[in-house]
Design an enzyme around this catalytic site. Sequence first.
Site, PDB file in Angstrom:
ATOM      1  N   HIS A 336      29.835  26.149  32.921  1.00 22.44           N
ATOM      2  CA  HIS A 336      31.104  25.421  32.910  1.00 22.44           C
ATOM      3  C   HIS A 336      32.313  26.347  32.821  1.00 22.44           C
ATOM      4  O   HIS A 336      32.270  27.408  32.227  1.00 22.44           O
ATOM      5  CB  HIS A 336      31.162  24.419  31.738  1.00 22.44           C
ATOM      6  N   TYR A 360      41.574  40.946  41.263  1.00 23.97           N
ATOM      7  CA  TYR A 360      42.736  41.296  42.092  1.00 23.97           C
ATOM      8  C   TYR A 360      43.766  42.045  41.261  1.00 23.97           C
ATOM      9  O   TYR A 360      44.203  41.563  40.212  1.00 23.97           O
ATOM     10  CB  TYR A 360      43.333  40.021  42.676  1.00 23.97           C
TER      11      TYR A 360
END
EC number: 2.7.7.23
Length: 429
Positions: A336, A360
């Site tokens: 989850h 990133y």
Amino acid sequence: MKTSILILAAGLGTRIKSQKPKVLQELCQKSMILHILKKAFALSDDVSVVLSHQKERVEKEILEYFPKTQILEQDLQNYPGTAGALSGFEPKNERVLILCGDMPLVEQTSLEALLGNNAKLNLAVFKARDPKSYGRVVIKNDSVEKIVEFKDANTQEKEINTCNAGVYVIDSRLLKELLPLIDNNNAAKEYYLTDIVKLAKEKDVMIKAVFVDEDEFMGINDKFELSIAENFMQKKIKKYWMQQGVIFHLPQSTFIGADVEFVGECEVYENVRIEGKSKIINSIIKSSSVIENSIVENSDVGPLAHLRPNCELKNTHIGNFVECKNAKLNTVKAGHLSYLGDCEIDSGTNIGCGTITCNYDGVKKHKTIIGKNVFVGSDTQFIAPVKIEDEVIIAAGSTVSINVEKGALFINRAGHKMIKDYYYKKFQK
């Protein structure tokens, strides 16, 4: 008898109200011209498409997927209309199948049935529920007498509900003989391909009407008809896969792309969307999950999970509110609320709630590699590039920015501070 195929796709398509050419409008994530080309190349290796409006754009897409397609250009200014599209067309085979580029629902079996008739001119017709602006077909003694375009039909002819589907099979020599005889003496000043019926009749050619399904041969002219066609195609796609053994719960609520593939025993729950060239193998996709261009094998995904492009899951559980992108997971549990992007995670590893691969750096993407039998505690951030060896424990709340060696416990938390009786000092006087 060999067949050349010509697809008419030169129209402006103004009613579609889009800067994208009509034949590039998509059904089930594939442009309609590609749907019809797939059927065409299954029947012949001599396939031509007539273009005009935004020719370069349409040609680029066609040749990307079907590089053997012959591209022709229609001179709409001097030769408008469906017959004008055939100027310059030189068939290589004994007969020609003429199709419309905005007719993506046509099945290969229906075209084979049309080609199975040996008359010199075969015309696909259907009984229309609402004839609207279709060309009307006048039939007498099982032979087509004439086709009347709606614009040129009189009141009596408009009452006819047998309509022209716009699909023809014609002997190549007959086509070459009759095409120069077509004129533009009509209300629109266009060269109508339908006039070939009148000219053939004048030469006592038997014209066979082949009745087809109206829904399958529907032409798409606007966004409403596009939605009807996509809904029709979705039903066909899901019916096919259900016949192959896939279980769909509430299938009308799911979306399955035209290039999606199922293998083995699969189960798809309600409100699921599976796109692109995704492949689902012996897996369960639970409610409200989205899968894009990914492979799922012997796994369960969802509910409310999102697999973005280039994910490969094998023997893996992906739970609710887990998003993966460009991720390879083999025998992994991520139950989850996690983001797993640009990563490889090996067998036996458990991903705790709130785990994020920080992939990133503002300029480029970096990779996170996690080995076998790793336990990742809740609220963990991996600052890529980073590698976690086998049999590691990552303590909850850690930010991991260095490689972790095999068998280690990694903890990275700020120091704790507790001020006694602070609540009473703040709220009680």
